[in-house]
Write a protein that holds these residues in place. Sequence first.
Motif, PDB file in Angstrom:
ATOM      1  N   TYR A  19      33.289 -34.728  -4.995  1.00  0.00           N
ATOM      2  CA  TYR A  19      32.306 -35.278  -5.945  1.00  0.00           C
ATOM      3  C   TYR A  19      33.073 -36.204  -6.883  1.00  0.00           C
ATOM      4  CZ  TYR A  19      30.384 -34.765 -10.763  1.00  0.00           C
ATOM      5  OH  TYR A  19      29.974 -34.953 -12.056  1.00  0.00           O
ATOM      6  N   LYS A  22      28.627 -40.223 -11.075  1.00  0.00           N
ATOM      7  CA  LYS A  22      27.342 -39.642 -11.496  1.00  0.00           C
ATOM      8  C   LYS A  22      26.218 -40.650 -11.294  1.00  0.00           C
ATOM      9  CE  LYS A  22      29.855 -37.173 -15.127  1.00  0.00           C
ATOM     10  NZ  LYS A  22      29.867 -35.762 -14.768  1.00  0.00           N
ATOM     11  N   ARG A  73      30.864 -27.584 -25.354  1.00  0.00           N
ATOM     12  CA  ARG A  73      30.360 -27.466 -23.966  1.00  0.00           C
ATOM     13  C   ARG A  73      29.764 -26.085 -23.728  1.00  0.00           C
ATOM     14  NH1 ARG A  73      34.376 -29.566 -19.237  1.00  0.00           N
ATOM     15  NH2 ARG A  73      32.597 -30.163 -17.945  1.00  0.00           N
ATOM     16  N   ALA A 145      29.518 -30.231 -12.892  1.00  0.00           N
ATOM     17  CA  ALA A 145      28.882 -30.233 -11.564  1.00  0.00           C
ATOM     18  C   ALA A 145      29.617 -29.333 -10.587  1.00  0.00           C
ATOM     19  CB  ALA A 145      28.773 -31.653 -11.036  1.00  0.00           C
ATOM     20  N   SER A 146      30.954 -29.288 -10.673  1.00  0.00           N
ATOM     21  CA  SER A 146      31.684 -28.440  -9.729  1.00  0.00           C
ATOM     22  C   SER A 146      31.388 -26.955  -9.979  1.00  0.00           C
ATOM     23  CB  SER A 146      33.180 -28.718  -9.803  1.00  0.00           C
ATOM     24  OG  SER A 146      33.643 -28.560 -11.123  1.00  0.00           O
ATOM     25  N   ARG A 149      28.924 -25.182  -7.697  1.00  0.00           N
ATOM     26  CA  ARG A 149      29.399 -24.692  -6.395  1.00  0.00           C
ATOM     27  C   ARG A 149      30.032 -23.310  -6.524  1.00  0.00           C
ATOM     28  NH1 ARG A 149      32.120 -30.359  -5.736  1.00  0.00           N
ATOM     29  NH2 ARG A 149      33.889 -29.065  -6.335  1.00  0.00           N
ATOM     30  N   THR A 198      35.555 -35.968 -16.058  1.00  0.00           N
ATOM     31  CA  THR A 198      34.323 -36.639 -16.485  1.00  0.00           C
ATOM     32  C   THR A 198      34.625 -38.065 -16.922  1.00  0.00           C
ATOM     33  OG1 THR A 198      33.448 -34.515 -17.216  1.00  0.00           O
ATOM     34  CG2 THR A 198      32.340 -36.471 -18.051  1.00  0.00           C
TER      35      THR A 198
HETATM   36  C1  2P0 Z   1      35.270 -32.072  -7.090  1.00  0.00           C
HETATM   37  N1  2P0 Z   1      36.224 -32.940  -9.218  1.00  0.00           N
HETATM   38  O1  2P0 Z   1      34.423 -32.320  -6.210  1.00  0.00           O
HETATM   39  C2  2P0 Z   1      35.802 -33.259  -7.867  1.00  0.00           C
HETATM   40  C3  2P0 Z   1      37.012 -33.857  -7.205  1.00  0.00           C
HETATM   41  C4  2P0 Z   1      37.535 -33.407  -9.496  1.00  0.00           C
HETATM   42  C5  2P0 Z   1      37.964 -34.177  -8.315  1.00  0.00           C
HETATM   43  O2  2P0 Z   1      34.278 -31.998  -9.742  1.00  0.00           O
HETATM   44  O3  2P0 Z   1      31.838 -34.313 -15.209  1.00  0.00           O
HETATM   45  O4  2P0 Z   1      34.287 -30.723 -14.043  1.00  0.00           O
HETATM   46  O5  2P0 Z   1      31.842 -31.875 -15.643  1.00  0.00           O
HETATM   47  O6  2P0 Z   1      30.492 -32.800 -13.760  1.00  0.00           O
HETATM   48  O7  2P0 Z   1      32.823 -30.991 -12.034  1.00  0.00           O
HETATM   49  C6  2P0 Z   1      35.814 -32.050 -11.475  1.00  0.00           C
HETATM   50  O8  2P0 Z   1      34.869 -32.484 -12.362  1.00  0.00           O
HETATM   51  O9  2P0 Z   1      32.982 -32.859 -13.678  1.00  0.00           O
HETATM   52  C7  2P0 Z   1      35.384 -32.339 -10.082  1.00  0.00           C
HETATM   53  P1  2P0 Z   1      31.699 -32.958 -14.597  1.00  0.00           P
HETATM   54  P2  2P0 Z   1      33.688 -31.622 -13.039  1.00  0.00           P
HETATM   55  O10 2P0 Z   1      35.710 -30.925  -7.281  1.00  0.00           O
END
Ligand code: 2P0
Length: 340
Positions: A19, A22, A73, A145-146, A149, A198
């Motif tokens: 991911y 956005k 947060r 977003a992560s 999962r 982010t």
């Molecule tokens: C992931 N990352 O798919 C990607 C790959 C980092 C690199 O998801 O902005 O904390 O809070 O939704 O989920 C790390 O970012 O970002 C991430 P926000 P998040 O794992």
Amino acid sequence: MIGQRAEAIAHPNIALAKYWGKLDEAQNLPAVPSLSLTLAGMSTRAAVQFDPALSADAVEIDGRPATAPAAARVAALLDLVWQAPGGPGGARPPAAVQSANDFPTAAGLASSASAFAALAVAASAAAGARWSEAELSDLARRISASAARSVFGGFVELPAATAVAPALSARPLAGPEHWDLRMIVAVTTEEAKTVGSTQGMLRTARTSPLYAGWLAVAPGIFAAVREAVLRRDLERLGEAAERSALAMHATALAAEPGLLYWNGATVELMAEVRRLRAGGLAAYFTIDAGPHVKVLTVPEEVDRVRDRLAVVPGVLRTIVARPGAGARLCSVAAQPGESP
Ligand code: 2P0
């Protein structure tokens, strides 16, 4: 019911299809689909208790008062839980929150994923709400977003948002028992990254001339990762996972100023993984928004792969993880004197 202390546990996850970007910043909706593996062995425990007697939220992370951005947060998640349909609604009372990782935050494992998944489960139980895992995943996704999962175990997909939709949850593709893989984390620094995920993805979307290309290729890479997981085809999975990580980093490198999450050891590790493969071992790398390298392999080859990664110059230590379970409630305790 309000006043009960609820505690939950969740594990970090590593994306095999990344991911990055956005569709909508305010709603925190991902622009590309992602697919991850939830890891056993490392956990975040989070406890939440809403308490009208407090004058303000009291948020502790790893035994210390949270920094202002981290506390904000957490407060945003508590507000969402309180106001969501099925939640108590009205003015939210202050809360006492404790969150603790049993792994170092600088280990390159997404601690925000496990933390916000555990917090979503604990806060909703503390608020007396009864939500499905999909609803909890949607709540966690709005903050990180992560984290959506990490609500689920094993192999988990988070679709891309197609429009500014009111809800978007991750969903389990296959449980941890589906495929007994190993993920070796090669830790290459103790320092925190300079640009958080982010900020990094927002900068990439705004300034990288390669961002449009990333948006164009990411769904196809995700489909290849998904298909390979379902077929338990490690060669196809590994190759697609490497492509995802390299395409994400290429896009970020082309931002202005360029996002360089790697150090020298990162590059040496990628080369070593390719050499291991040329030598007949199953080893495939992925890299997140930091310099650590995560290597996918099989249980029979984990010792040999780990021994080789451990001696790459710049590697501080290695951690081996296997597929793990989703977020879950550990306990809900009523306050003394309160009827259950
Ligand atoms: C992931 N990352 O798919 C990607 C790959 C980092 C690199 O998801 O902005 O904390 O809070 O939704 O989920 C790390 O970012 O970002 C991430 P926000 P998040 O794992």
